[in-house]
Design a protein around this motif. Sequence first.
Motif, PDB file in Angstrom:
ATOM      1  N   ARG A 279       0.839  -1.208   0.000  1.00 18.58           N
ATOM      2  CA  ARG A 279       0.000   0.000   0.000  1.00 18.58           C
ATOM      3  C   ARG A 279       0.873   1.257   0.000  1.00 18.58           C
ATOM      4  O   ARG A 279       0.594   2.224  -0.706  1.00 18.58           O
ATOM      5  CB  ARG A 279      -0.925  -0.015   1.211  1.00 18.58           C
ATOM      6  CG  ARG A 279      -1.771   1.215   1.310  1.00 18.58           C
ATOM      7  CD  ARG A 279      -2.598   1.190   2.558  1.00 18.58           C
ATOM      8  NE  ARG A 279      -3.950   1.557   2.207  1.00 18.58           N
ATOM      9  CZ  ARG A 279      -4.933   1.560   3.054  1.00 18.58           C
ATOM     10  NH1 ARG A 279      -4.739   1.166   4.287  1.00 18.58           N
ATOM     11  NH2 ARG A 279      -6.128   1.935   2.677  1.00 18.58           N
ATOM     12  N   GLU A 280       1.930   1.248   0.820  1.00 18.97           N
ATOM     13  CA  GLU A 280       2.828   2.409   0.898  1.00 18.97           C
ATOM     14  C   GLU A 280       3.531   2.646  -0.444  1.00 18.97           C
ATOM     15  O   GLU A 280       3.654   3.789  -0.892  1.00 18.97           O
ATOM     16  CB  GLU A 280       3.868   2.226   2.005  1.00 18.97           C
ATOM     17  CG  GLU A 280       3.289   2.191   3.404  1.00 18.97           C
ATOM     18  CD  GLU A 280       2.659   0.835   3.763  1.00 18.97           C
ATOM     19  OE1 GLU A 280       2.992  -0.192   3.126  1.00 18.97           O
ATOM     20  OE2 GLU A 280       1.815   0.817   4.677  1.00 18.97           O
ATOM     21  N   ALA A 281       3.978   1.572  -1.085  1.00 19.97           N
ATOM     22  CA  ALA A 281       4.643   1.704  -2.386  1.00 19.97           C
ATOM     23  C   ALA A 281       3.666   2.213  -3.440  1.00 19.97           C
ATOM     24  O   ALA A 281       4.012   3.036  -4.289  1.00 19.97           O
ATOM     25  CB  ALA A 281       5.251   0.373  -2.814  1.00 19.97           C
ATOM     26  N   GLU A 282       2.419   1.757  -3.381  1.00 16.80           N
ATOM     27  CA  GLU A 282       1.417   2.220  -4.341  1.00 16.80           C
ATOM     28  C   GLU A 282       1.093   3.701  -4.117  1.00 16.80           C
ATOM     29  O   GLU A 282       0.913   4.458  -5.075  1.00 16.80           O
ATOM     30  CB  GLU A 282       0.148   1.377  -4.260  1.00 16.80           C
ATOM     31  CG  GLU A 282      -0.824   1.721  -5.371  1.00 16.80           C
ATOM     32  CD  GLU A 282      -1.900   0.675  -5.572  1.00 16.80           C
ATOM     33  OE1 GLU A 282      -2.871   1.006  -6.282  1.00 16.80           O
ATOM     34  OE2 GLU A 282      -1.791  -0.446  -5.058  1.00 16.80           O
ATOM     35  N   GLU A 283       1.041   4.124  -2.864  1.00 21.48           N
ATOM     36  CA  GLU A 283       0.821   5.542  -2.577  1.00 21.48           C
ATOM     37  C   GLU A 283       1.959   6.387  -3.133  1.00 21.48           C
ATOM     38  O   GLU A 283       1.724   7.482  -3.642  1.00 21.48           O
ATOM     39  CB  GLU A 283       0.655   5.749  -1.071  1.00 21.48           C
ATOM     40  CG  GLU A 283      -0.664   5.223  -0.549  1.00 21.48           C
ATOM     41  CD  GLU A 283      -0.759   5.211   0.971  1.00 21.48           C
ATOM     42  OE1 GLU A 283       0.243   5.525   1.661  1.00 21.48           O
ATOM     43  OE2 GLU A 283      -1.850   4.875   1.478  1.00 21.48           O
ATOM     44  N   GLU A 284       3.185   5.887  -3.068  1.00 26.67           N
ATOM     45  CA  GLU A 284       4.331   6.602  -3.643  1.00 26.67           C
ATOM     46  C   GLU A 284       4.212   6.674  -5.166  1.00 26.67           C
ATOM     47  O   GLU A 284       4.497   7.703  -5.773  1.00 26.67           O
ATOM     48  CB  GLU A 284       5.649   5.945  -3.242  1.00 26.67           C
ATOM     49  CG  GLU A 284       6.870   6.522  -3.932  1.00 26.67           C
ATOM     50  CD  GLU A 284       7.019   8.039  -3.793  1.00 26.67           C
ATOM     51  OE1 GLU A 284       7.547   8.660  -4.757  1.00 26.67           O
ATOM     52  OE2 GLU A 284       6.615   8.619  -2.766  1.00 26.67           O
TER      53      GLU A 284
END
Length: 136
Positions: free
Chosen positions: A8-13
Amino acid sequence: MYPERVSREAEEELARRAAAVESDLRFVGLPVLQRGDSWAGGDRGSATFDIFYDPSDDESGGVFVSWRSSKEIKELIVNSPQLAVERAIPLGSITLEAMTDAVERILVRAGWVVDRTLIGVHESAIKIRGKAPTER
């Protein structure tokens, strides 16, 4: 087999990077369409630059920019094979090449690290690796 989806964090980036690229291209007046997650599909209307991210957790994932040809060129290719060969394909091909070259130069000047390596389904797109390190 499909690759795993990034965290999720990588997708937000990826979404933040796509929004920043969109902002730079809009700033210089280019027509852009923020498509978001490429796995979700999206609208594909008139000629514009598409900005999207692929949430794959492998080398095919990332943020991409690609030129989308006009509906008129696409319709001519489908509806008139003769005119497609004479007009739509030659004009569409040179436009794709010119627009891809131009947006690559603009993005590099705006401080982005880009990659035009042929990457699977995104082979005509430019991959945005991130912002270039700033010199001090």
